[in-house]
Design a protein around this motif. Structure first.
Motif, PDB file in Angstrom:
ATOM      1  N   GLU A   3       0.844  -1.190   0.000  1.00  0.00           N
ATOM      2  CA  GLU A   3       0.000   0.000   0.000  1.00  0.00           C
ATOM      3  C   GLU A   3       0.882   1.244   0.000  1.00  0.00           C
ATOM      4  O   GLU A   3       1.874   1.315   0.714  1.00  0.00           O
ATOM      5  CB  GLU A   3      -0.877  -0.001   1.252  1.00  0.00           C
ATOM      6  CG  GLU A   3      -1.845   1.138   1.300  1.00  0.00           C
ATOM      7  CD  GLU A   3      -2.710   1.064   2.536  1.00  0.00           C
ATOM      8  OE1 GLU A   3      -2.955   2.119   3.122  1.00  0.00           O
ATOM      9  OE2 GLU A   3      -3.138  -0.047   2.893  1.00  0.00           O
ATOM     10  N   GLU A   4       0.529   2.215  -0.832  1.00  0.00           N
ATOM     11  CA  GLU A   4       1.309   3.452  -0.897  1.00  0.00           C
ATOM     12  C   GLU A   4       0.946   4.375   0.258  1.00  0.00           C
ATOM     13  O   GLU A   4      -0.185   4.390   0.727  1.00  0.00           O
ATOM     14  CB  GLU A   4       1.061   4.163  -2.224  1.00  0.00           C
ATOM     15  CG  GLU A   4       1.656   3.446  -3.404  1.00  0.00           C
ATOM     16  CD  GLU A   4       1.549   4.262  -4.672  1.00  0.00           C
ATOM     17  OE1 GLU A   4       1.367   5.485  -4.591  1.00  0.00           O
ATOM     18  OE2 GLU A   4       1.648   3.661  -5.743  1.00  0.00           O
ATOM     19  N   ALA A   5       1.921   5.146   0.692  1.00  0.00           N
ATOM     20  CA  ALA A   5       1.701   6.098   1.779  1.00  0.00           C
ATOM     21  C   ALA A   5       0.935   7.313   1.258  1.00  0.00           C
ATOM     22  O   ALA A   5       1.126   7.749   0.120  1.00  0.00           O
ATOM     23  CB  ALA A   5       3.028   6.528   2.363  1.00  0.00           C
ATOM     24  N   THR A   6       0.081   7.859   2.098  1.00  0.00           N
ATOM     25  CA  THR A   6      -0.653   9.063   1.747  1.00  0.00           C
ATOM     26  C   THR A   6       0.203  10.283   2.089  1.00  0.00           C
ATOM     27  O   THR A   6       1.161  10.174   2.865  1.00  0.00           O
ATOM     28  CB  THR A   6      -1.977   9.137   2.527  1.00  0.00           C
ATOM     29  OG1 THR A   6      -1.682   9.233   3.919  1.00  0.00           O
ATOM     30  CG2 THR A   6      -2.846   7.927   2.257  1.00  0.00           C
ATOM     31  N   PHE A  58       8.425  13.357  -2.915  1.00  0.00           N
ATOM     32  CA  PHE A  58       7.319  12.420  -2.750  1.00  0.00           C
ATOM     33  C   PHE A  58       5.978  13.103  -2.528  1.00  0.00           C
ATOM     34  O   PHE A  58       4.993  12.758  -3.176  1.00  0.00           O
ATOM     35  CB  PHE A  58       7.595  11.459  -1.599  1.00  0.00           C
ATOM     36  CG  PHE A  58       8.800  10.578  -1.810  1.00  0.00           C
ATOM     37  CD1 PHE A  58       9.228  10.238  -3.075  1.00  0.00           C
ATOM     38  CD2 PHE A  58       9.512  10.103  -0.742  1.00  0.00           C
ATOM     39  CE1 PHE A  58      10.327   9.432  -3.284  1.00  0.00           C
ATOM     40  CE2 PHE A  58      10.622   9.293  -0.930  1.00  0.00           C
ATOM     41  CZ  PHE A  58      11.026   8.961  -2.194  1.00  0.00           C
ATOM     42  N   LEU A  62       2.756  12.914  -5.023  1.00  0.00           N
ATOM     43  CA  LEU A  62       1.495  12.276  -4.629  1.00  0.00           C
ATOM     44  C   LEU A  62       0.316  13.229  -4.751  1.00  0.00           C
ATOM     45  O   LEU A  62      -0.784  12.814  -5.128  1.00  0.00           O
ATOM     46  CB  LEU A  62       1.582  11.768  -3.194  1.00  0.00           C
ATOM     47  CG  LEU A  62       2.313  10.446  -2.993  1.00  0.00           C
ATOM     48  CD1 LEU A  62       2.425  10.126  -1.503  1.00  0.00           C
ATOM     49  CD2 LEU A  62       1.588   9.319  -3.719  1.00  0.00           C
TER      50      LEU A  62
END
Length: 65
Positions: A3-6, A58, A62
């Motif tokens: 799962e990708e970080a928010t 990052f 995002l």
């Protein structure tokens, strides 16, 4: 699949790393031994690089997608 970080999670991680950087900076300022200062600078640098990468690369990436 991982799962990708928010962005909020990344901000939290960056803030925790910045706290560690601040702590290491305070230790560095209070120490006069050359070898100890060198070790502290190396540890501080290891924390500062990811903070910079999170804040400049990052999080904006995002938020863009």
């Amino acid at each position: 699949m991982a799962e990708e970080a928010t962005p909020t999670q990344l901000l939290d991680i960056a803030e925790r790393l910045e706290d560690k950087v601040d702590t290491l900076t305070e230790e560095l300022d209070s120490t006069s031994d050359m070898l100890t200062r060198k070790a502290l600078r190396v540890r501080r640098s290891a924390h500062k690089k990811p903070v910079k990468q999170i804040r400049t690369d990052f999080i904006p990436r995002l938020e863009k997608y």
